[in-house]
Write a protein that holds these residues in place. Sequence first.
Motif, mmCIF file in Angstrom:
data_model
loop_
_atom_site.group_PDB
_atom_site.id
_atom_site.type_symbol
_atom_site.label_atom_id
_atom_site.label_comp_id
_atom_site.label_asym_id
_atom_site.label_seq_id
_atom_site.Cartn_x
_atom_site.Cartn_y
_atom_site.Cartn_z
ATOM 1 N N ASP A 118 5.974 0.959 9.205
ATOM 2 C CA ASP A 118 6.210 0.661 8.742
ATOM 3 C C ASP A 118 5.466 1.007 7.422
ATOM 4 O O ASP A 118 6.145 0.052 6.409
ATOM 5 C CB ASP A 118 4.779 -0.608 9.497
ATOM 6 N N ASP A 137 7.934 -4.914 3.173
ATOM 7 C CA ASP A 137 6.900 -4.188 3.979
ATOM 8 C C ASP A 137 5.955 -5.601 5.214
ATOM 9 O O ASP A 137 5.667 -6.556 4.270
ATOM 10 C CB ASP A 137 5.217 -4.129 2.556
ATOM 11 N N ALA A 144 7.207 -0.284 3.834
ATOM 12 C CA ALA A 144 6.197 -0.148 2.571
ATOM 13 C C ALA A 144 6.823 0.053 1.286
ATOM 14 O O ALA A 144 6.851 -0.470 0.580
ATOM 15 C CB ALA A 144 5.467 -0.449 2.792
ATOM 16 N N ARG A 199 -1.641 0.949 8.663
ATOM 17 C CA ARG A 199 0.222 0.452 9.233
ATOM 18 C C ARG A 199 0.781 1.689 9.947
ATOM 19 O O ARG A 199 0.005 2.779 9.742
ATOM 20 C CB ARG A 199 1.506 0.574 7.727
#
Length: 307
Positions: free
Chosen positions: A267, A283, A271, A263
Amino acid sequence: MVARTVDTVFADVSGYQRPVDDSYPHRVLSIKSNDGTVRDPNFPENYRWMRDALDAGRLEFGIVYFFWRPNWRTCVSVQQSMIEAAGGLHPRIVCMIDVESDRSQYGDHSVGINGAFGLLAQWLGDRRRVIGYANAGDFHSMWPDRPAGLRVIGAGYPVDPRLPGEIAHQYTDGRLGGIPGFPMGAPPFGPCDMNLAAGVSAAELAAECGIAAPALDSRAVDRYKAAFTSAVGSDVKDVREQMCGEDARDEGEYTGWPQLGGRTVVDALAAIGAALGVPGMYDPHAEQQTGRQPGQQAAQRSEQRSA
């Protein structure tokens, strides 16, 4: 009086002091070249240091003065030859005519002093770069008829003579006079003649004498721009890589970091928010793996909490 940052203080020296060196702390310096045909022994060393200091930006401008005598054409010629022999006329140099009476000269000498002024103005290319020096008595008795716009350093211990056109005041000879808060001398000379332009910066004083602000070196500006642009570009790449992953240096590639499960930083935060049940956070990495549409996981969890 307490010295202020905008005041300009500077020394006036000759063969009576030691030669100048890099311990000199002020932005202006006045040095003697000659008394009639008598050459000051320290001038060559003082002037070469002055030229180097001007080129290095240590000095804003410099003053070279001679003691006026009735053989004024010779006085000017001697000063010019001394300057040429010590490296040549620097564009940030002002010439000063020191007008003082003694047993050999007194009374009105305006014609001869103005003659010297004219020769120097022609040589320097700007009449503002020729200034005078005198105490009140000599100024009015020896030089009653003066060039228009003449700029002067007035000598008076301890009282400022406030002469017409005065741009600075010689307030001490290192022994007499003085102004509280201002020095009676300067390194490396010790006690010496000292001058004050009160409330005037060195750059402003230079402008009064026809010396403009130093021109920017276009090559130096280009080098600075190139270095700045390179640094900014490098920083931008570093930030983008930290935010988006090691391959973010390649345009359009945002592969994330292995330690974040592939990620990007954004991101990874999403998540974490999804795992904590923060409304609206999901996510995208996990949803891509499950084939869900972005946001479905967050919506499902929100529905489950509502139920």
